[in-house]
Design an enzyme around this catalytic site. Structure first.
Site, PDB file in Angstrom:
ATOM      1  N   ASN A   1       0.730  -1.067   0.046  1.00 61.59           N
ATOM      2  CA  ASN A   1       0.043  -0.005  -0.015  1.00 61.59           C
ATOM      3  C   ASN A   1       0.948   1.170  -0.096  1.00 61.59           C
ATOM      4  OD1 ASN A   1      -2.584  -0.439  -0.309  1.00 61.59           O
ATOM      5  ND2 ASN A   1      -2.839  -1.467   2.056  1.00 61.59           N
TER       6      ASN A   1
ATOM      7  N   CYS B   1      -5.658  -5.609  -4.223  1.00 60.92           N
ATOM      8  CA  CYS B   1      -6.274  -5.217  -2.973  1.00 60.92           C
ATOM      9  C   CYS B   1      -7.519  -6.295  -2.474  1.00 60.92           C
ATOM     10  CB  CYS B   1      -7.052  -3.907  -3.093  1.00 60.92           C
ATOM     11  SG  CYS B   1      -7.922  -3.257  -1.829  1.00 60.92           S
TER      12      CYS B   1
ATOM     13  N   TYR C   1     -13.656   2.288   2.724  1.00 55.10           N
ATOM     14  CA  TYR C   1     -12.650   3.480   2.994  1.00 55.10           C
ATOM     15  C   TYR C   1     -13.709   4.664   2.557  1.00 55.10           C
ATOM     16  CZ  TYR C   1      -8.879   0.420   3.657  1.00 55.10           C
ATOM     17  OH  TYR C   1      -7.821  -0.468   4.166  1.00 55.10           O
TER      18      TYR C   1
HETATM   19 MN    MN Z   1      -6.094  -2.638  -0.108  1.00 50.72          MN
END
Ligand code: MN
Ligand code: MN
Ligand code: MN
Ligand code: MN
Lengths: 445, 445, 445, 445
Positions: free
Chosen positions: C150, C172, C256
């Site tokens: 990341n 991811c 997120y």
């Molecule tokens: Mn991720």
């Protein structure tokens, strides 16, 4: 800082030069030219002398403090120039005659800016222009390159893509000619006509046309398709369209569109004409001789009226108008060849287009076009592709790329004919195409 | 909920139908067809009976519970259909023969999906397809329309643009044919070949080609330009390119590209062929008669091998493969005509393109292409413009629009010839082009 | 040719490695790993030994002929690799703790992949990744780089933009997590769920969601906004949206997105949590210690179930699934970070996006998205701009560029706070940011 | 044809009107106004009388033949108008005060054109503007709508998207203000400054800035970041940027950018100011009362100097300049809100943008921008998305859409706060938002 501007004209020995000089004289108040450098190659030395001396006489007669320099030293001429104009012809009119004659043998259009002729003029011209650009980077990095040399669209594309000179504008007299044609059709003064131009060099359309700011496109289309108006239509080259076609196209065309929308007729007509009176290059060769005879006359101190027959009307007007607007940051609108940057959707941003631009000290800024009308989007893209691939061939000297460029040109009847024409023209122009004929290294020193 | 699916085939009396039926039989495990409705018009009644009875015999022999319905009632056939396939020909082969013969008189390609023939086939077909779409909205709004009818690109464009049916896919056997050609060239099994397809119907390119997932494009191009390989090249229609051209194009072409990159040769060849053996329609007319004689045989219960000569190979395979993947949400990749939606840059998002797509229950989802290679961008755009303007003419019945469509087609030599061909073909196809011949209102009731 | 494949895992001493190894074991039939090279840096030597020995025991237990190599010599590990996976952490968890703690002092989100933490993790990571790319060019130019490190979006952007490695995929576990969440919400098996993913890493939306190929988005949105369903909503992190918002957004969000659509709440929550139980890095530090104690057990030969608490669920599944599909040219659809190339309109073609792709031997090919919904187009573009400018700062070490990146990040309250955070974090991470602290040349030798 | 032009000013009773009248008087030579119709609603009748009589006295004093009409009959005022200017405020300053006060309760910016205030001003204004457009279609279909009413970007978007009036221009004084600020910074006359404007209303950037046509951007950025220049920076609102930020942004900002790049500071400042001296609306309410007292003075026949404190400097200059250039087909360059049509890449073609345009009789034609700098592309797109979704909510009266618009606005801290503010503001402005409160049908007649 030195006052006034320095202009360098490459191909200064051209028969057009007196027109350019006349323009500088007329607009001296706005555009104070301090030095005019006419530069040519060894082979053009005599013409340069003749035309340069005429230029000096014209300026003297006008009583202006413009210095005229005649030189074969291009680097000296470029040093600290403010504007560089290019109007040279690699291989002279003799090469143009080949561009015209050879394709006709294959039943293909022989013309200097379209089809095979356009390709080979580009192949000869682009390396020279890029060489000038290299000199400019070093000797006058802030100068503007104003290119008249045909094929102007392909040349501008090549400069944008393969040189570090970004201050380049390609110029053509076709848009002014279209305005003049419409002015005549409507019987109004040229100054009242405005056209929204969009497309490519020699492939430019008028999207709309205004008199005093009001659209008159419908009226123009009506006049162009009025059977009672044929006398006009016949007189104006390139406007003899099928009424049904031009009504649904609903755009103003330029004379070169005839090659694409009347391909068969144009080729036949040109072949016939070449037989009867010679190709255009051959005709011009004679005209030029006569012109230079006139130019020699030490009593001549004006642009002789016979120059107008030579063609290229308004080129000087276009050039001086453009240079003046850049120099004075005028902000008026002129159609020029410049980087697209999104003005015409679907043409790459980094490609050259011919569009109406606001002309400022920073150069031309295109007015947004958006999508071209669906009917012309493909043809415009195809010519752009041709120009791009031709420019690549000019730079790389790659044979296959040259064949590709000519094959995808809409005037070429087949890949085989494309290949045959490329073969014959490469050979015919060998002298001016060193990139295609790399020297073999000597085996022994 | 009823089990199994209902398929409606419009133009069910076509000689191709046995191939389609064979496909359904072969793939019954994956694609459980419950009902197959073959529908045709009054004029096709006899053929429908013949071919329909053959279909019944084939299914019976296979021992499958597929109901075959033969009908002239299109609305009954459409009701609650899951898939509607269209394979009709407005005006039958007689109309096709005119599409072929008339343009040749003007020295223009006479072919049913390109140039004037493509235009007029579109003008005849599109109103019928749009009418079917209206019925579908009402009678089977969730059905998929799988269109085989040519010109499939123009027809798909028209459905996307002028109907409310969004579940439409245009299908062609050209991409499979290209795969087969490459498989043969490389001597590997078809199943190991994959091509990235991009372009338009009958104007589709292979951007890359893989064997077992590894690119073999360089090798293919090399083979195609190998002078020792000419026996192959000559045998594979459409691959006899100039080596220099195909190397620099660096793409796989489809057979129809010959019309655009070898225009002159193809027209001459087709005119010669038409003189010697008749046009394709005329040849097929004979073939079809023979085929229907075979079909009548009550002992025939398989697709007769002679059908393969008829052309249209793999059409059935393509259709069944597509329908199966939609039905089973398979997610495999197939080249189809669908809405661009950004897959090919510079083609409008709402236009139809032919590209490799993932096929799901929600239909085809194009894999991103991005920019087409610069060399083909213009031609593809031009054909797309032709298709769009032709579709508009088909819907509006506007004469000027039809002339515009034909003039901008790259196979047309001039606006005047375009207008003349349109005039003659409108008259010749008058019966099937009511939109261009609005009935005058009766003066008296 | 050697049989089987060589996989090189940089950051091989990570606590995640057993999961990856488990994946290789499970899928050995499809993906015959011949050699697995676990490589780490001097500081990670002990962990590498522990985890590497566990890996060896796991493989031995499975009875598979996979060689496990443990090394600190990255170049040896890269040589002739087929796949390189990266899962390292420059500065270890201690650096992550700073990424979390420092922003909180300014009232700004402290998180490792978003906001200031994301920026600084990128600044530390990108030079190392680019260094690996340089080695790969030399040592394994045909290998695929599968990046887990990341911020994966920014890292992929940097590799595409600043290295010569084009075979790179960013990976991811968020998309799989979204599928799992929906599967649980609808109580169907994960394998029946498909989502059309589009956006950026950690900023990915589900445009539509299917069960067995049929869209269930409306139903999912309804369930998510059903007041009687709150028990579910509360349990599924990131789904507690205002019903009015999520109805009109009409998209699936990822966890997120909370940082962007619930900025205030999330910062307050994270600051509170950091006070009470430490930041995530601090918690993980403890967890890791416990994990490595477990790993040391010479009797352990499976992935211990406690690893799941560590987070990162499905990462291994995603990685093995991706590598297998590339290796076998499977052609299935997976959401990955790859070059946009026109998949999402309005994102530059050469930028990284996270979208559903067909996975082939040539890598991922995005399925066309077209325009993102208008409501999210700006936010996605803004994060992309942040990633691009951050990547530029990482490469140039330019202070102003770093401040610009942070200022335009939507989680930053002002240019001044951005500047202050950059100042403090540059100092705190000085050791790992040599590009920002060029060594002064010694005055004297 | 009647000579001179008819101008209709909706919201004619505004305190700004004397400035507009002064503009018409000054430019009468170029812009021969024949009739000026000031129209207002019943509630504004008294103000209309006061300001209208002042206007009459001003014109009389100037000795010009401009007829001033005062009316509450909007349809009569619109009939045959050449230009319609709009400067009304639905709900008057009392509504604006609510737009300012309510958001502050939630810690959110309270301002009339940004954030929640901008949203609700748009929701109240757009239906009225669209109603005016409908009247214009009928009563003055060839008139230009020159909209001053805020939020001018959102209003222009709504007119382009939801009305048939295409001759609309949105106008703002921010760009002129930026030019004035730069002129002051460089100490040169305003007329010598030119800026390339690009962005949206109240979100417009200067891409470059010129003095006499030569770029001075580097110098301006240097001055703005010069620590010795702080006295200037402090005095010029909105220019107190972090040097590192503004250097790397490398653009000219507008004052409203403070809300986005200094969100926290600006909110705190505004909340403090509101506490101490009242919100801007509350301050203006007092100012206006004083102004109208002045206007009543029958001896006053000029624009009183106190009007300048009211704000809105240069609005009149901008309006008269624009109307004059349209009327005279001047072709000069002005920054206005108009349809994008490709000027700014990545903003939809049919959306409104604020860019430098050539102003002709056919209206504004944008100069091409191409790609916005990467750093601002996201924010500009996000505000455009906000404007578009807000316009949709204004037209549909859909609650969810209003919540979505506010949630995606970068000034909103969370979806929940967005929803709460929408709830409270809908209630507070109920009277002016009939589209959100459809009347229930009476149960009994
Ligand atoms: Mn991720
Ligand atoms: Mn020209
Ligand atoms: Mn086909
Ligand atoms: Mn404003």
């Amino acid at each position: 800082m030195v006052k006034g501007i320095k202009i360098t004209t490459i191909g200064g020995g051209s028969s057009y030069t007196p027109e350019l000089v006349e323009g500088f004289i007329k607009h001296y108040d706005e555009l104070p030219v301090r030095e005019l450098w006419l530069v040519d190659i060894e082979a053009g030395k005599e013409k340069l002398e003749i035309v340069g001396n005429l230029a000096k006489r014209m300026i003297e007669k006008a009583g202006l403090p413009i210095e005229v320099h005649l030189t074969l030293d291009r680097r000296a001429a470029l040093e600290n120039a403010d504007f560089v104009t290019t109007q040279f012809r690699v291989g002279l009119l003799e090469a143009r005659a080949k561009d015209e004659r050879i394709p006709m043998k294959y039943g293909v259009l022989g013309q200097e800016t379209n089809g095979p002729g356009g390709l080979f003029k580009g192949l000869r011209t682009i390396p020279v222009i890029l060489d000038i650009c290299k000199d400019m980077e070093e000797l006058c990095p802030n100068a503007w390159l104003i290119n008249f040399t045909n094929p102007a669209g392909m040349v501008t594309e090549a400069v944008l893509r393969y040189s570090n000179i970004k201050k380049v504008v390609g110029l053509c007299n076709v848009p002014i000619g279209m305005e003049m044609g419409i002015a005549k059709l409507l019987d109004v003064d040229h100054s009242r006509i405005k056209i929204d131009f969009a497309g490519l060099n020699h492939m430019v359309y008028g999207l709309d046309v205004y008199v005093d700011g009001e659209s008159v496109k419908d009226k123009v289309i009506e006049l162009l398709t009025d059977p009672n108006n044929t006398s006009f239509v016949k007189n104006v080259k390139g406007l003899g369209w099928e009424p049904s076609f031009i009504r649904s196209l609903n755009l103003l065309t330029c004379p070169y569109h005839n090659y694409y929308y009347k391909t068969k007729d144009m080729i036949e007509k040109d072949i016939k004409k070449a037989k009867e009176e010679g190709t255009r290059a051959e005709v011009v060769l004679k005209l030029e001789k006569e012109l230079f005879e006139l130019y020699k006359d030490p009593n001549l101190a004006i642009k002789p009226p016979q120059l107008e027959e030579r063609g290229g009307a308004y080129y000087s007007e276009a050039a001086v108008r453009l240079i003046t607007s850049i120099y004075t940051d005028k902000g008026d609108i002129q159609p020029v060849n410049t980087q697209n940057n999104g003005a015409i959707a679907s043409i790459p941003n980094d490609s050259a287009v011919e569009v109406s631009c606001v002309i400022t000290k920073e150069g031309p800024k295109p007015i947004v076009i958006g999508d071209l009308p669906i009917a012309v989007r493909g043809l415009v893209q195809q010519i752009k592709s041709f120009e791009r691939i031709a420019a690549e061939a000019a730079v790389t000297g790659d044979y296959d790329t040259a064949v590709l460029a000519l094959t995808i040109n809409p005037l070429t009847p087949s890949d085989t004919i494309a290949r045959e024409i490329v073969d014959e023209m490469l050979e015919a122009h060998k002298e001016h195409l060193p990139q295609f004929f790399p020297k073999k290294e000597a085996v022994k020193a």
